[in-house]
Enzyme design. Structure first.
Site, PDB file in Angstrom:
ATOM      1  N   ASP A  33       0.823  -1.172  -0.123  1.00  0.00           N
ATOM      2  CA  ASP A  33      -0.131   0.185   0.080  1.00  0.00           C
ATOM      3  C   ASP A  33       0.702   1.318  -0.078  1.00  0.00           C
ATOM      4  O   ASP A  33       1.747   1.268   0.633  1.00  0.00           O
ATOM      5  CB  ASP A  33      -0.894   0.161   1.158  1.00  0.00           C
ATOM      6  CG  ASP A  33      -2.312  -0.604   0.866  1.00  0.00           C
ATOM      7  OD1 ASP A  33      -2.435  -1.092  -0.049  1.00  0.00           O
ATOM      8  OD2 ASP A  33      -2.929  -0.427   1.847  1.00  0.00           O
ATOM      9  N   ASP A  34       0.484   2.240  -0.781  1.00  0.00           N
ATOM     10  CA  ASP A  34       0.978   3.603  -0.487  1.00  0.00           C
ATOM     11  C   ASP A  34       2.562   3.833  -0.833  1.00  0.00           C
ATOM     12  O   ASP A  34       3.182   4.563  -0.419  1.00  0.00           O
ATOM     13  CB  ASP A  34       0.678   4.124   0.646  1.00  0.00           C
ATOM     14  CG  ASP A  34      -0.516   4.235   1.354  1.00  0.00           C
ATOM     15  OD1 ASP A  34      -1.505   4.356   0.401  1.00  0.00           O
ATOM     16  OD2 ASP A  34      -0.876   3.859   2.416  1.00  0.00           O
ATOM     17  N   CYS A  73      -6.334   1.641  -1.549  1.00  0.00           N
ATOM     18  CA  CYS A  73      -5.954   0.500  -1.267  1.00  0.00           C
ATOM     19  C   CYS A  73      -7.168  -0.587  -1.780  1.00  0.00           C
ATOM     20  O   CYS A  73      -6.886  -1.531  -2.782  1.00  0.00           O
ATOM     21  CB  CYS A  73      -5.965  -0.038   0.488  1.00  0.00           C
ATOM     22  SG  CYS A  73      -7.043   0.644   1.273  1.00  0.00           S
ATOM     23  N   LYS A 137      -2.702  -7.562   4.968  1.00  0.00           N
ATOM     24  CA  LYS A 137      -3.959  -7.018   4.814  1.00  0.00           C
ATOM     25  C   LYS A 137      -4.630  -7.227   3.597  1.00  0.00           C
ATOM     26  O   LYS A 137      -4.203  -7.564   2.722  1.00  0.00           O
ATOM     27  CB  LYS A 137      -3.316  -5.272   4.514  1.00  0.00           C
ATOM     28  CG  LYS A 137      -4.384  -4.423   4.448  1.00  0.00           C
ATOM     29  CD  LYS A 137      -4.196  -2.902   4.047  1.00  0.00           C
ATOM     30  CE  LYS A 137      -5.369  -2.117   3.909  1.00  0.00           C
ATOM     31  NZ  LYS A 137      -5.086  -0.561   3.516  1.00  0.00           N
ATOM     32  N   HIS A 139      -8.476  -6.042   3.253  1.00  0.00           N
ATOM     33  CA  HIS A 139      -9.329  -4.833   2.926  1.00  0.00           C
ATOM     34  C   HIS A 139     -10.320  -5.204   1.726  1.00  0.00           C
ATOM     35  O   HIS A 139     -10.732  -4.262   1.034  1.00  0.00           O
ATOM     36  CB  HIS A 139      -8.695  -3.446   2.916  1.00  0.00           C
ATOM     37  CG  HIS A 139      -8.934  -2.556   3.333  1.00  0.00           C
ATOM     38  ND1 HIS A 139      -8.522  -1.064   3.288  1.00  0.00           N
ATOM     39  CD2 HIS A 139     -10.501  -2.207   3.723  1.00  0.00           C
ATOM     40  CE1 HIS A 139      -9.072  -0.318   3.766  1.00  0.00           C
ATOM     41  NE2 HIS A 139     -10.452  -0.693   3.971  1.00  0.00           N
TER      42      HIS A 139
END
Length: 206
Positions: A33-34, A73, A137, A139
């Site tokens: 992520d990110d 995400c 993760k 999500h």
């Protein structure tokens, strides 16, 4: 985001019957992520040291032209798991979205989970004999019925919370516990190593 292209290619080749005819390569997908494309050394970042990732790039393949499927995400994860544009499924924002009715432009509410009838990359690989694992993760749905073990993953450890010791947890798995003082990334790495060791004699997707 380049790794999305890799997985889409594997899925395409499997569907057309051109992959796995002779060898079945193990697949380890690292999804972050990110992270911007220029946040690692192999893409000319001279501030952050990333020697292991740089070594992977040197010994493997590096993409220079690619597009991210989404800016946040859940949509990006949806595209990776399904191989489809996330708008087709309705996950166009992070789950549960940033609903603000007072905004000048109101965003649509996203679909709150990856539908179970969506064929994931794990489900596409299983008929080819792959053991599948998911660590980290997710999500793509909060309920237990929407977790990776319902989407084609044989081993699932969905981890949520901050990276600091004692601040994160494995959802629905009391049998998986970090060592005292262990950071989340180290815990996830240990689970990944165990999965690889336990499945090294057969094709796996992690």
């Amino acid at each position: 985001m380049a790794r999305v292209i890799v997985l889409s290619l594997f899925t395409l080749l499997w569907a057309t019957g051109t992959l796995f005819a002779a060898d079945q390569p193990n697949i380890v997908l690292i999804f972050i992520d990110d992270m911007g494309w220029k946040d690692v050394g192999c893409y000319d970042n001279d501030f952050v040291d990333t020697p292991r990732i740089d070594q992977l790039a040197k010994e493997g393949m590096k993409f220079t032209d690619f597009y991210a499927a989404g800016a946040v995400c859940s949509p990006t994860r949806c595209a990776l798991q399904s191989g489809q544009n996330q708008a087709r499924i309705g996950i166009t924002d992070f789950i549960s979205g940033h609903w603000r009715p007072f905004e000048r432009v109101i965003t649509p509410r996203p679909t709150m989970a990856l539908p179970l009838d969506t064929v994931t990359v794990a489900e596409a690989l299983k008929p080819a004999g792959y053991t599948t694992g998911y660590i980290g993760k997710w999500h793509l749905g909060n309920g237990p019925e929407f977790q990776p073990d319902r989407q084609g993953y044989d081993f699932s450890a969905v981890i949520g919370g901050p990276h600091l010791p004692g601040k994160y947890r494995v959802q629905g798995r009391r049998d998986l516990k970090p060592e005292p003082g262990q950071y989340r990334t180290d815990f996830e790495a240990d689970l990944s190593i165990d999965f690889i060791r336990n499945n090294k004699h057969k094709p796996f997707f992690l």
